[in-house]
Write a protein that holds these residues in place. Structure first.
Motif, PDB file in Angstrom:
ATOM      1  N   CYS A 115      32.732  42.982  45.259  1.00 36.64           N
ATOM      2  CA  CYS A 115      33.717  42.433  44.346  1.00 36.64           C
ATOM      3  C   CYS A 115      33.053  42.167  43.004  1.00 36.64           C
ATOM      4  CB  CYS A 115      34.281  41.134  44.925  1.00 36.64           C
ATOM      5  SG  CYS A 115      35.421  40.244  43.862  1.00 36.64           S
ATOM      6  N   ALA A 116      33.782  42.380  41.918  1.00 37.79           N
ATOM      7  CA  ALA A 116      33.263  42.144  40.582  1.00 37.79           C
ATOM      8  C   ALA A 116      34.313  41.453  39.724  1.00 37.79           C
ATOM      9  CB  ALA A 116      32.839  43.463  39.933  1.00 37.79           C
ATOM     10  N   ALA A 117      33.853  40.686  38.742  1.00 39.39           N
ATOM     11  CA  ALA A 117      34.756  39.968  37.853  1.00 39.39           C
ATOM     12  C   ALA A 117      34.258  40.034  36.424  1.00 39.39           C
ATOM     13  CB  ALA A 117      34.891  38.512  38.291  1.00 39.39           C
ATOM     14  N   ALA A 118      35.203  40.045  35.491  1.00 37.91           N
ATOM     15  CA  ALA A 118      34.893  40.064  34.073  1.00 37.91           C
ATOM     16  C   ALA A 118      35.740  39.035  33.354  1.00 37.91           C
ATOM     17  CB  ALA A 118      35.140  41.451  33.482  1.00 37.91           C
ATOM     18  N   SER A 119      35.157  38.383  32.360  1.00 38.50           N
ATOM     19  CA  SER A 119      35.866  37.368  31.595  1.00 38.50           C
ATOM     20  C   SER A 119      36.339  37.875  30.244  1.00 38.50           C
ATOM     21  CB  SER A 119      34.982  36.133  31.397  1.00 38.50           C
ATOM     22  OG  SER A 119      33.795  36.473  30.708  1.00 38.50           O
TER      23      SER A 119
END
Length: 123
Positions: free
Chosen positions: A96-100
């Motif tokens: 899983c990956a997240a970006a702001s």
């Protein structure tokens, strides 16, 4: 510090289904997008699916279109990957990956990554 924790992986037979979850915590900035990537033994990490938090636009790799569905739950700060009609070629560690902030969500330029969860599909 942002932390992502994947869950839901396991061993399934070809044609079966799994639902992966990724819970995010510790956010200082709002989420722009979250995505799923996978890496099989001896292979490079590859894009699977992504979702834009505001608006909910989704993106999929050609190899999973029609079989996988990405979704989000804003209240739980969680993204899901529903995987149907699984094939042995789907066997991999799923991350899983997240970006702001804005990025091309099909690339591996995300700022935050989970530790991965193993998905194994038997023939």
């Amino acid at each position: 510090q942002v932390q992502l924790v994947e869950s839901g992986g396991g061993l399934v037979q070809a044609g079966g289904s799994l639902r992966l979850s990724c819970a995010a915590s510790g956010y200082t900035f709002s989420t722009y997008a979250m995505g799923w990537f996978r890496q099989a033994p001896g292979k490079e990490r590859e894009f699977v699916a992504a979702i834009i938090w505001r608006g909910g636009s989704t993106y999929y790799a050609d190899s999973v279109k029609g079989r996988f569905t990405i979704s989000r739950d804003n209240a739980k700060n969680t993204v899901y990957l529903q995987m149907n009609s699984l094939k042995p070629e789907d066997t991999a560690v799923y991350y899983c990956a997240a970006a702001s902030r804005w990025l091309d969500v099909t690339t591996d330029a995300y700022r935050y990554w989970g530790q991965g969860t193993q998905v194994t599909v038997s023939s």
